[in-house]
Design an enzyme around this catalytic site. Structure first.
Site, PDB file in Angstrom:
ATOM      1  CG  ASP A 106      68.133  37.739  33.199  1.00 51.29           C
ATOM      2  OD1 ASP A 106      67.550  38.482  33.969  1.00 51.29           O
ATOM      3  OD2 ASP A 106      67.576  36.678  32.884  1.00 51.29           O
ATOM      4  CG  ASN A 162      61.465  28.482  27.225  1.00 52.15           C
ATOM      5  OD1 ASN A 162      61.910  28.855  28.384  1.00 52.15           O
ATOM      6  ND2 ASN A 162      62.099  29.230  26.137  1.00 52.15           N
ATOM      7  CG  HIS A 166      63.755  31.051  30.169  1.00 54.44           C
ATOM      8  ND1 HIS A 166      63.420  31.664  29.064  1.00 54.44           N
ATOM      9  CD2 HIS A 166      63.199  31.356  31.309  1.00 54.44           C
ATOM     10  CE1 HIS A 166      62.690  32.776  29.740  1.00 54.44           C
ATOM     11  NE2 HIS A 166      62.604  32.429  30.911  1.00 54.44           N
ATOM     12  CD  GLU A 219      65.156  31.835  25.891  1.00 55.82           C
ATOM     13  OE1 GLU A 219      64.439  30.958  26.512  1.00 55.82           O
ATOM     14  OE2 GLU A 219      64.705  32.808  25.584  1.00 55.82           O
TER      15      GLU A 219
HETATM   16  P1  PGA Z   1      57.779  34.975  35.085  1.00 54.70           P
HETATM   17  O1  PGA Z   1      58.897  34.786  34.234  1.00 54.70           O
HETATM   18  O2  PGA Z   1      57.914  35.146  36.409  1.00 54.70           O
HETATM   19  O3  PGA Z   1      57.208  36.452  34.571  1.00 54.70           O
HETATM   20  O4  PGA Z   1      56.592  33.866  35.059  1.00 54.70           O
HETATM   21  C1  PGA Z   1      59.845  33.499  34.763  1.00 54.70           C
HETATM   22  C2  PGA Z   1      61.000  33.711  33.669  1.00 54.70           C
HETATM   23  O5  PGA Z   1      60.613  33.635  32.447  1.00 54.70           O
HETATM   24  O6  PGA Z   1      62.211  33.075  34.079  1.00 54.70           O
END
Ligand code: PGA
Length: 268
Positions: A67, A136, A138, A143
């Site tokens: 992304d 969450n 995702h 999302e």
């Molecule tokens: P993080 O993010 O590695 O900073 O916890 C993971 C994500 O949001 O996919």
């Protein structure tokens, strides 16, 4: 799905890097799917070290990131292109033309999403997709309620995701509101998916994604449909899992994991 519980975040990170390195050694022109966020930073540091000290060769590797934010230039240090450049691309011998992220500054964002999917297909698909998981649930920027059949497209970020990412931007107002992301369907087509999650803050969502019902509310739960998915967690992230003993037994007994047991268990 297989779950490997590592004694520490460091061991989980080393194992993930080793699986990627072995993929590149076995298939020098491997197509890697990459992720950003705090979790994979140590993986990239280890890959850079393996390049420097053990000659791990990225010259024929192609990469596709999951992304990119919409509306910030690649020169912005928090653009995902900027993060990848800092953490990995500048530290290994990968050809920049073989590194792909969606262009979040594209004039026609929908056309850019289509082009991204076509570029992945033209490269022969993704051999190994590295993934993180948001609080969450995702997967990439898919999302909650993202279609589990979705392809690369633009998405609005949830307030929770923007708050999670605010520290590196300095303030919440500076966090972009939208992103382009591979879809859940795009991720499911990768030939191997490795989800890395560490720390107690991820324990509840790892339980939901791995042992909960498959639901668009937790898009990472779609990995239960993936043909080959390895979930690598440290003890705190594994804490709420109900079938830990079974996962440990599989890792201790499946021949596929024999080459990696020492690396993981030496960290106990
Ligand atoms: P993080 O993010 O590695 O900073 O916890 C993971 C994500 O949001 O996919």
């Amino acid at each position: 799905m297989e779950v490997i519980i590592c004694p520490s975040a460091e061991r989980a990170t080393l194992l993930t890097a080793q699986l990627i390195a072995d993929t590149v050694r076995t298939k020098p022109n491997a197509v890697l799917g990459l992720a950003t966020g705090r979790t994979p930073e140590g993986v990239y540091a280890r890959l850079a070290q393996l390049h420097k000290e053990a000659g791990l060769d990225f010259s024929k590797v192609t990469t596709f990131n999951l992304d990119e934010y919409i509306g910030i230039p690649v020169s912005h240090p928090q653009s995902f292109r900027g993060c990848m450049e800092r953490d990995l691309f500048s530290k290994v011998n990968i050809k920049r033309e073989n590194t792909h992220l969606p262009d979040g500054m594209a004039h026609d964002l929908d056309a850019e999403c289509v082009r991204y999917e076509q570029t992945i297909a033209a490269a022969g698909g993704i051999d190994l997709q590295l993934l993180g998981i948001g609080l969450n649930g995702h997967l990439a920027f898919n999302e909650p309620l993202s279609s589990l059949a979705s392809r690369t497209r633009t998405k609005a970020l949830t307030p929770e995701t923007r708050r999670q990412n605010a520290p590196v931007f300095g303030s919440l107002d500076d966090v972009p509101t939208r992103a382009m992301t591979m879809g859940v369907g795009t991720v499911l087509e990768s030939r191997w998916a490795i989800l890395l999650a560490t720390g107690s803050s991820k324990a509840e969502i790892i339980l939901k994604a791995v042992e909960g019902p498959m639901t668009a509310v937790v898009t990472a739960s779609a990995l239960q449909m993936h043909r080959k998915c390895t979930v690598i967690v440290d003890e705190p992230a594994a804490e709420w899992l109900q079938m830990k003993e079974y996962y440990r037994w599989v890792f201790a007994n499946e021949p596929e994991w024999a080459p990696y047991r020492e690396l993981v268990l030496a960290g106990r």
